[in-house]
Each structure stands twice: as C-alpha cells, then as structure tokens.
Design a protein around this motif. Structure first.
Motif, PDB file in Angstrom:
ATOM      1  N   LYS A   1      -3.108  10.931   4.864  1.00 58.70           N
ATOM      2  CA  LYS A   1      -2.966  10.421   3.624  1.00 58.70           C
ATOM      3  C   LYS A   1      -3.899   9.368   3.179  1.00 58.70           C
ATOM      4  O   LYS A   1      -4.456   8.587   4.101  1.00 58.70           O
ATOM      5  N   CYS A   2      -4.358   9.421   2.091  1.00 67.88           N
ATOM      6  CA  CYS A   2      -5.158   8.414   1.457  1.00 67.88           C
ATOM      7  C   CYS A   2      -4.359   7.354   0.784  1.00 67.88           C
ATOM      8  O   CYS A   2      -3.492   7.798  -0.288  1.00 67.88           O
ATOM      9  N   LEU A   3      -4.412   6.008   1.151  1.00 66.25           N
ATOM     10  CA  LEU A   3      -3.630   5.062   0.461  1.00 66.25           C
ATOM     11  C   LEU A   3      -4.482   4.004  -0.208  1.00 66.25           C
ATOM     12  O   LEU A   3      -5.538   3.695   0.099  1.00 66.25           O
ATOM     13  N   VAL A   4      -3.769   3.379  -1.118  1.00 65.93           N
ATOM     14  CA  VAL A   4      -4.521   2.594  -1.854  1.00 65.93           C
ATOM     15  C   VAL A   4      -3.547   1.230  -1.746  1.00 65.93           C
ATOM     16  O   VAL A   4      -2.419   1.064  -1.289  1.00 65.93           O
TER      17      VAL A   4
ATOM     18  N   GLN B   1       0.872  -1.161   0.070  1.00 66.61           N
ATOM     19  CA  GLN B   1       0.125   0.021  -0.129  1.00 66.61           C
ATOM     20  C   GLN B   1       0.818   1.283   0.069  1.00 66.61           C
ATOM     21  O   GLN B   1       1.932   1.320   0.587  1.00 66.61           O
ATOM     22  N   GLY B   2       0.487   2.226  -0.633  1.00 62.59           N
ATOM     23  CA  GLY B   2       1.120   3.497  -0.689  1.00 62.59           C
ATOM     24  C   GLY B   2       0.503   4.609  -1.252  1.00 62.59           C
ATOM     25  O   GLY B   2      -0.692   4.404  -1.816  1.00 62.59           O
TER      26      GLY B   2
ATOM     27  N   GLY C   1      -8.071  -2.420  -1.612  1.00 62.37           N
ATOM     28  CA  GLY C   1      -8.350  -1.304  -0.605  1.00 62.37           C
ATOM     29  C   GLY C   1      -8.074  -0.015  -0.979  1.00 62.37           C
ATOM     30  O   GLY C   1      -7.189   0.409  -1.399  1.00 62.37           O
ATOM     31  N   ILE C   2      -8.835   0.977   0.188  1.00 62.76           N
ATOM     32  CA  ILE C   2      -8.411   2.180   0.150  1.00 62.76           C
ATOM     33  C   ILE C   2      -8.645   2.543   1.493  1.00 62.76           C
ATOM     34  O   ILE C   2      -9.451   2.269   2.363  1.00 62.76           O
ATOM     35  N   LEU C   3      -7.504   3.276   1.995  1.00 60.52           N
ATOM     36  CA  LEU C   3      -7.775   3.680   3.501  1.00 60.52           C
ATOM     37  C   LEU C   3      -7.140   5.376   3.662  1.00 60.52           C
ATOM     38  O   LEU C   3      -6.527   5.885   2.873  1.00 60.52           O
ATOM     39  N   LEU C   4      -7.721   5.670   4.447  1.00 58.90           N
ATOM     40  CA  LEU C   4      -7.405   7.272   5.122  1.00 58.90           C
ATOM     41  C   LEU C   4      -6.635   6.861   6.383  1.00 58.90           C
ATOM     42  O   LEU C   4      -7.238   6.452   7.400  1.00 58.90           O
ATOM     43  N   ARG C   5      -5.509   7.414   6.480  1.00 57.10           N
ATOM     44  CA  ARG C   5      -4.533   7.106   7.739  1.00 57.10           C
ATOM     45  C   ARG C   5      -3.890   8.312   8.104  1.00 57.10           C
ATOM     46  O   ARG C   5      -3.450   9.316   7.258  1.00 57.10           O
TER      47      ARG C   5
ATOM     48  N   GLY D   1     -10.348   2.050   6.614  1.00 56.69           N
ATOM     49  CA  GLY D   1     -10.553   1.486   5.463  1.00 56.69           C
ATOM     50  C   GLY D   1     -11.445   0.796   4.880  1.00 56.69           C
ATOM     51  O   GLY D   1     -12.103   0.221   5.708  1.00 56.69           O
ATOM     52  N   ILE D   2     -11.641   0.733   3.540  1.00 54.66           N
ATOM     53  CA  ILE D   2     -12.943  -0.262   3.000  1.00 54.66           C
ATOM     54  C   ILE D   2     -11.847  -1.030   2.194  1.00 54.66           C
ATOM     55  O   ILE D   2     -11.011  -0.674   1.141  1.00 54.66           O
TER      56      ILE D   2
END
Length: 171
Positions: A160-163, A35-36, A142-146, A127-128
């Motif tokens: 950051k929003c991570l994929v 993820q990044g 997935g997509i995360l808000l970290r 994340g979802i």
C-alpha cells in the motif's frame, strides 16, 4: 518471521551503538503521525504513530515507533476490522537541510506486539518525509510504500501507498 524481526532490531541497535561513539550531534525528536490509505475497498489501513528518533550524525538517524493500527477489510462483501499494537524500527537519512525545509528518506520494519488476532502481520516500508519550518514544533508530511507480510493463510499480503500527516517535536 519473528526471528528476522529480532535480528533486524539487533542490527539497528548494533549500528546505533557503533556510530554513537562518533556522534557529532545528539538531538532527540518525537513524531506524532496519522497515516493511512483509503483508495482500496478490500483493505484500508489507518495508523496512529508515535516515533522516537535519535539523530546520530547530522544527516543520519535511528528511530523506534509504536503504531496503533486499524485494518478495515471488505472481503466477499463482508466488512470487518482488526486492531493491533505494532512496534518497529527505522533508519533515516536527511538529503535536504534548508533553513525552513528539510526532507528525509527512511526505511523500516515492524511487527505486532501480541499475535492473538485473526490477522497477524509484519511490515516493511520506505518513505519520504518533508519537515516544514525550523521551530521546535513543526509539521511533517510524508508518503510511504509499505509491504504488509501476512503470517496466516486467511489474508493475503498487501502493498500500500500511505499518506502521513503529523507533528515533529525537537528536544
């Protein structure tokens, strides 16, 4: 901050042990994810994740993860990077369970194992994740808000929003 993380881990364990008595399922899963985020020039996180999940109920799981994180920085025109080992815990809820598609929302926290680098931090995320297929090995997207919470004054806090792309394995 380390005390908050310890209390969070103890709460996760307490909830897990309490619910385990009422367990209807006992599936164990692992996930390998990369993820990044490469949209920002100031800070770009790249993480290789290994996560162990225990499905306590049909739609509820607890997870523990290890991340090998690489943080790429460009501050005042100077490029630098920091690597760290991160341990974390997650709670997830599956809100869609179809034969060939399932979706899960998860929230978690994590902190570095050794704090010897210049950038020390903890993170909090939500994340979802989408699981495609019903086989033993299935892809996960997935997509995360970290939120990265920096523990020193040299670096600021980042959101950051991570994929995330990876492989889920059911046991």
């Amino acid at each position: 901050m380390r005390r908050t993380f310890t209390i969070s881990i103890l709460c996760f364990l307490f909830v897990g042990i309490s619910i385990a008595g009422f367990a209807q399922t006992s599936k164990i899963e692992t996930e390998y994810r990369l993820q990044g985020n490469s949209l920002s020039h100031e800070f770009q996180p790249i993480e290789l994740c290994l996560e162990f999940k225990y499905n306590i109920l049909k739609n509820f799981c607890l997870g523990w993860n290890y991340d090998r994180a690489i943080a790429l920085f460009k501050v005042d025109g100077v490029k630098d990077h920091f690597t760290s080992n991160v341990l974390g815990a997650k709670v997830g809820y599956s809100f869609l369970n179809k034969p060939y598609l399932s979706m899960q929302v998860a929230c978690g926290t994590g902190t570095q194992i050794k704090r010897k680098g210049e950038w020390d931090y903890s993170y909090y995320d939500v994340g979802i994740f989408t699981y495609i297929g019903n086989a033993r090995f299935r892809p996960v997207i997935g997509i995360l808000l970290r939120r990265y919470d920096s523990h020193n004054t040299s670096f600021s806090d980042y959101t950051k929003c991570l994929v995330s792309l990876g492989l889920n394995t059911k046991f």
